[in-house]
Design an enzyme around this catalytic site. Structure first.
Site, short mmCIF file in Angstrom:
data_model
loop_
_atom_site.label_atom_id
_atom_site.label_comp_id
_atom_site.label_asym_id
_atom_site.label_seq_id
_atom_site.Cartn_x
_atom_site.Cartn_y
_atom_site.Cartn_z
N THR A 40 0.82 -1.21 0.00
CA THR A 40 0.00 0.00 0.00
C THR A 40 0.86 1.26 0.00
OG1 THR A 40 -1.72 -1.19 1.16
CG2 THR A 40 -1.82 1.19 1.28
N HIS A 49 -1.57 14.42 5.90
CA HIS A 49 -2.80 15.13 6.24
C HIS A 49 -2.60 16.04 7.44
CE1 HIS A 49 -5.35 13.01 3.42
NE2 HIS A 49 -4.85 11.85 3.82
N VAL A 172 6.95 -14.29 5.56
CA VAL A 172 6.75 -15.00 6.82
C VAL A 172 5.62 -16.01 6.63
CG1 VAL A 172 6.04 -14.76 9.22
CG2 VAL A 172 7.61 -13.10 8.21
N ARG A 311 -6.62 -0.09 0.59
CA ARG A 311 -6.63 0.33 1.99
C ARG A 311 -6.81 -0.92 2.87
NH1 ARG A 311 -9.94 3.37 -1.09
NH2 ARG A 311 -9.65 5.63 -1.16
N CYS A 401 17.03 7.97 -18.98
CA CYS A 401 15.59 8.21 -19.12
C CYS A 401 15.42 9.64 -19.61
CB CYS A 401 14.89 8.02 -17.78
SG CYS A 401 13.20 8.68 -17.73
N CYS A 438 6.79 8.68 -21.42
CA CYS A 438 6.87 7.51 -22.31
C CYS A 438 6.83 6.21 -21.51
CB CYS A 438 8.07 7.59 -23.24
SG CYS A 438 9.57 6.77 -22.68
N CYS A 443 13.65 3.91 -22.12
CA CYS A 443 14.78 3.58 -21.24
C CYS A 443 14.78 2.16 -20.73
CB CYS A 443 14.87 4.58 -20.08
SG CYS A 443 13.52 4.46 -18.92
#
Ligand SMILES: Cc1cc2nc3c(=O)[nH]c(=O)nc-3n(C[C@H](O)[C@H](O)[C@H](O)COP(=O)(O)OP(=O)(O)OC[C@H]3O[C@@H](n4cnc5c(N)ncnc54)[C@H](O)[C@@H]3O)c2cc1C
Ligand SMILES: Cc1cc2nc3c(=O)[nH]c(=O)nc-3n(C[C@H](O)[C@H](O)[C@H](O)COP(=O)(O)OP(=O)(O)OC[C@H]3O[C@@H](n4cnc5c(N)ncnc54)[C@H](O)[C@@H]3O)c2cc1C
Lengths: 489, 425
Positions: A40, A49, A172, A311, A401, A438, A443
């Site tokens: 995540t 925030h 694990v 989430r 790149c 791109c 690259c």
């Protein structure tokens, strides 16, 4: 025997690892993927925030408000860009005006500094591209943007520099209580004995907790999809633009990124699989519609990529942080959904307190170094600095790149650093090679070549993101002889 | 800071042809800068034949075509600076380039020709949903892997888009032992040259599915298949027609975009339709002394036209250096019904570099027979009958100075003649 095993190399696990690396401890971090920031922590809204949104009294509220001001120091120590650009929650109806008032109240209760409600004129002056029908906005000057994977990687590198062992490709698969005060953590290749286990396994924290025989809870994945736009339009908004929030999410936003692009999203839909990060046509439509309410004129022809994150929603609807009452030495850090990134520094502090209470003695190291060696970013340097750098190392004069102006020197550095890149995506997250307009078309062959040279392996073994995602299928010519069936190895 | 007379950014066929022509016209100091370690641009990886039919009346491969210009350029004393990427361009014609040998190279040029070529559109640009596993390549990247690096990107392949690179790669991968399941094209007609459809698909029995698109990509680590579906007249997928096609690779051949980051940096006006600079009769952009040709100006399908256009840009530079950058007024040139664009977008008839002016244009849809009208404020001044026009094949016509004398505007219109026919020829 080690002191602490951390399961999960997301922003939470890596923040805890770095915090522990200050002390004279033997700490191991286990991550199932081939790089940290593979869950995540690599696909979210990347916002630190302000903290007006979570319900007062919850861990979310407390740790978010405590975490936010810690970012300046952490980011300057780690050489990670962080921009406190502020956020605006925009109201479009009378009813939403009242929501702004509520958020303001909530924010005050949570202890968020600097909040104020601004009127339409002020809003449109600050953000000329916002919907002209907007009525007012809640302005939160302390909200900021960051690159979440860059932060996570920097934390891991710094932890590693200070002695934490980071083991990738280490899933694990079992946790056993050996005897009181000793736990055994198993991966397919080894068993590690430890006094403490910190479960920071993100979406899988429930399964890890169950595996250890600790408290049971359930984590359900809730998908958020995004569209990312070309840098040319990066200044369409100057601040983070939110709609008024719903019960389950902060809504579909329009937000600049630290790298100068902007994105729209996320939506919020429950899914069944914990690895379902597919972008859906309905999702794309939903976020475009949502974002257009805030910024009606979106350059939809200049989307460069789409992505989705999941989430980790817990059934308690708050972070689950605490020592297990059932298994001694096992500490849960689960259900870390939004604002988990913002709260991460405070979560790490809290985990340290818990470890202390559980009997771990924390003696500071003398040689702890909070600073990560500088990462040279050619695109952000001035010509004087560039000249100097190329003189020292000509590899910084070879642009690999072209969209993001990333040089060979930067790619080699990304591979050679602690917790170095081993795959195309890992190079991309560290250097931005392949993240531009791109999307690696130009690259990727060159990055594969550099990876293969640096790692001393065949280009056929280079993956996009770990085992099973090999990019090439075989040599030409050999291919015909074997009927196209060539083993990557 | 170096001072140079003419700097050409990009050493593909456009840059090389312009350099050769510039030397022939007597421009002494010509520097070509390319970021790759060999000149030739995209042609280096186009090892198929089909280049040079118009200019050399021969069927050359891409590298052979490039080779001819590289030899000429060297013989004529053109300086080619390789492994060097231009990273800054200003409107007063200053260039900053970077390489590992010299570090930063700063140049003040009297004139500049932009010849940076183009890049391929990506999955994001066309918003294909699904996972983001390994095994998704643009056709040009796959071409580089196969033809230059010697690696196969996949075994079982679906190609989205019937642009020329995709078609060429369908054949190339088949010859290398891969199985190309199909080529999927959202439009009711192909975007490739007719000869490529015949020689690359039909000759190998590879199905071309028109009015179809990819609606989902499956596989978490590596592509395991794609879902394709037919689309309706609004190009929306008809989900009832969805079918799963197992494959390990998806190639995208969904269009090219002129590479104009440097042009934008210099404040050059860009045409939204072509994606390249707005130019005048001598291919000069909105910034005096900066010219453009080849794929950076508009996407070409034939290299011969690239060469022709590049020679025109060189002539433009010669006239600019001769007249000392005198200011001219322009009349507008626009594309009307039936056409997507016409180039150049504005001209000054007095200042034309030759007796005839070349106009390049693309039609909006395929037509079996069509009439091209050229209108001025006085009405139609010229018309031509064309057969088998397709959006993928550029139309080029020349108009003489006499015809254009005194006109205040030009508008090109393409009207279909006779019955409409099926367009998947
Ligand atoms: C759409 C969306 C938007 C968001 N926006 C924001 C925002 O703007 N601001 C904010 O503050 N927060 C935001 N969040 C929340 C934030 O992203 C998360 O709280 C944070 O990334 C969680 O970090 P983590 O380390 O707990 O989890 P993860 O990053 O998922 O890390 C867990 C790691 O554990 C590993 N793992 C799992 N099982 C095992 C195992 N058995 N063995 C070894 N390793 C294992 C995984 O591979 C993974 O790398 C958002 C989240 C989403 C989905
Ligand atoms: C796959 C494919 C198949 C084709 N098949 C045919 C065919 O069969 N027959 C035919 O006639 N035509 C064919 N064409 C068309 C034709 O070859 C191209 O249109 C032509 O190559 C375009 O030339 P160019 O010089 O404009 O661009 P390019 O060949 O792309 O050259 C541009 C050069 O500029 C350099 N450059 C860009 N930016 C910078 C910078 N900032 N600094 C330094 N250097 C820079 C690039 O590295 C490159 O070398 C094909 C094209 C493709 C892509």
């Amino acid at each position: 025997m080690v002191d602490v095993v951390i399961i999960g190399g997301g922003v939470v696990g890596c923040m805890i690892a770095r915090e522990l690396s200050r002390y004279q401890l033997k700490t191991v971090l286990l991550e199932k993927e081939d790089d940290v920031a593979s869950g995540t922590s690599k696909a979210n809204s990347a916002i630190v925030h302000a903290g007006y949104d979570p319900k007062p009294g919850t861990l979310k509220a407390k740790l978010n408000v405590r975490g936010n001001p810690l970012f300046d120091k952490i980011c300057s120590e780690l050489d990670v860009p962080f921009k406190r650009i502020g956020s605006l929650v925009v109201s479009l109806t009378e009813e939403e005006d009242r929501v702004l008032e509520e958020l303001l109240e909530r924010g005050k209760k949570n202890g968020v500094p600097g909040l104020k409600i601004i009127n339409r004129e002020e809003l449109l002056k600050m953000e000329p591209n916002v919907n002209k029908k907007a009525r007012a906005a809640l302005y939160a000057p302390t909200a900021g943007i960051i690159c979440p994977y860059e932060l996570t990687i920097a934390l891991a590198e710094n932890a590693c520099q200070n002695g934490v062992e980071i083991k990738l490709n280490s899933k694990v698969v079992g946790i056993k209580v050996v005897n009181n005060g000793e736990l055994a953590v198993m991966t397919p290749t080894e068993t590690i004995h430890t006094r403490y286990v910190i479960n920071a396994a993100g979406l899988y924290a429930d399964e890890i907790s169950k595996m250890a025989g600790a408290e049971e809870y359930r984590i359900t994945p809730r998908k958020g999809e995004y569209l990312l736009f070309d840098k040319r339009f990066g200044n369409i908004v100057n601040r983070i633009i939110f709609p008024t929030p719903s019960k389950i999410s902060k809504g579909i936003l329009v937000c600049p990124t630290v790298d100068g692009n902007f994105f729209i999203g996320p939506n919020s839909n429950d899914v069944t699989e914990k690895d379902d990060v597919a972008v859906t046509p309905e999702g794309i439509e939903e976020i475009i519609k949502g974002a257009q309410k805030l910024v009606p004129e979106l350059p939809l022809n200049h989307v460069i990529t789409s992505f989705a994150g999941l989430r980790a929603v817990s059934d308690t609807d708050d972070f689950i942080i605490g020592a297990s009452k059932k298994v001694r030495g096992f500490i849960n850090v689960g259900g870390i959904q939004s604002p988990g990134l913002s709260a991460a520094p405070a979560i790490a502090e809290m985990v340290l307190e818990i470890l202390k209470e559980e009997g771990l003695s924390l003696k500071e190291k003398r040689d702890y170094n909070p600073e990560r060696p500088r990462v040279y970013k050619f695109r952000q340097m001035n010509n004087e600095e560039r000249r100097e750098l190329i003189r020292k190392n000509p590899a910084y004069g070879r642009v690999i790149c072209r969209c993001e102006t990333v040089t060979e020197g930067e790619i080699i550095d990304a591979i050679r650093r602690p917790v170095g890149a081993r795959s195309l995506d890992a190079v991309k997250r560290r250097t931005r090679a392949g993240m531009g307009r791109c999307q690696g078309g130009f690259c990727s062959p060159r990055v594969i070549e550099i990876l293969s040279r640096e790692l001393g392996i065949s280009p056929l073994e280079i993956t996009k993101c770990g085992c099973g995602s090999e990019i090439l299928k075989g040599r030409t010519k050999e291919f015909i002889e074997t009927g196209g069936v060539v083993d990557a190895k | 800071m170096q001072n140079r007379e003419l700097v050409i950014i990009g050493g593909g066929p456009a840059g090389l042809s312009a350099a050769v022509e510039a030397r022939r016209l007597g421009i002494e100091d010509v520097l070509v800068i390319d970021r790759e370690s060999e000149p030739g641009g995209i042609l280096k990886q186009c090892i198929h034949t089909g280049f040079g039919l118009h200019i050399f009346k021969e069927e050359l491969t891409g590298p052979e075509y490039a080779e001819r210009f590289i030899r000429k350029a060297e013989a004529l004393g053109v300086e080619i600076m390789l492994d060097t990427m231009v990273i800054e361009l200003t409107s007063d014609r200053r260039i900053v380039a970077v390489n590992g040998r010299e570090g930063l190279v700063e140049i003040q040029a009297k004139a500049i020709i932009l010849a940076m070529g183009c890049r391929e559109r990506t999955r994001g640009a066309i918003k294909i949903p699904g996972f983001r596993p390994a095994g998704i390549f643009t056709a040009g990247t796959a071409q580089r892997f196969v033809n230059i690096e010697g690696y196969m990107p996949g075994c079982e392949i679906v190609i989205l888009g019937s642009g020329d690179i995709g078609l060429i790669m369908a054949r190339r991968l088949t010859l290398e032992g891969a199985k190309v399941r199909c080529v999927v094209e959202i439009m009711p007609y192909s975007n490739g040259l007719t000869r490529n459809i015949v020689q690359c698909l039909e000759d190998y029995s590879i199905p071309l599915l028109l009015k179809h698109t990819v609606v989902n990509i499956h596989g978490k680590k590596r592509v395991e298949g794609v879902t394709i579906a037919e689309v309706d007249d609004e190009m929306k997928p008809i989900m009832e027609t969805a079918q799963f096609i197992p494959c390990d690779t998806l190639l995208l051949s969904v269009g090219l975009i002129p590479e104009n980051e440097l042009s934008r940096m210099a404040g050059i006006e860009i045409d939204d339709v072509t994606g390249g600079p707005v130019v005048n009769q001598r291919l000069e952009t909105s910034v005096p002394g900066i010219f453009a040709c080849g794929n950076v100006l508009h996407v070409h399908d034939l290299v011969d036209f690239v060469t022709q256009e590049a020679m025109e840009a060189a002539r433009g530079v010669a006239s600019y250096l001769a007249d000392g950058g005198k200011k001219y007024d322009h009349i507008p040139v626009t594309a009307g019904e039936g056409l997507r664009y016409v180039l150049p977008q504005r001209i000054n008839v007095e200042a034309m570099t030759g007796e005839k002016q070349n106009f390049f244009m693309r039609c909006a849809r395929p037509m079996a027979r069509a009439r091209l009208y050229v209108e001025s404020e006085r009405g139609v001044i010229e018309s031509r009958l064309l057969s088998h026009v397709k959006p993928s094949e550029m139309i080029s016509i020349k108009l003489g100075r006499d015809e254009l004398k005194g006109v205040k505007m030009l508008k090109f219109i393409l009207q279909e003649e006779g019955d409409k026919i099926e367009c998947n020829d």
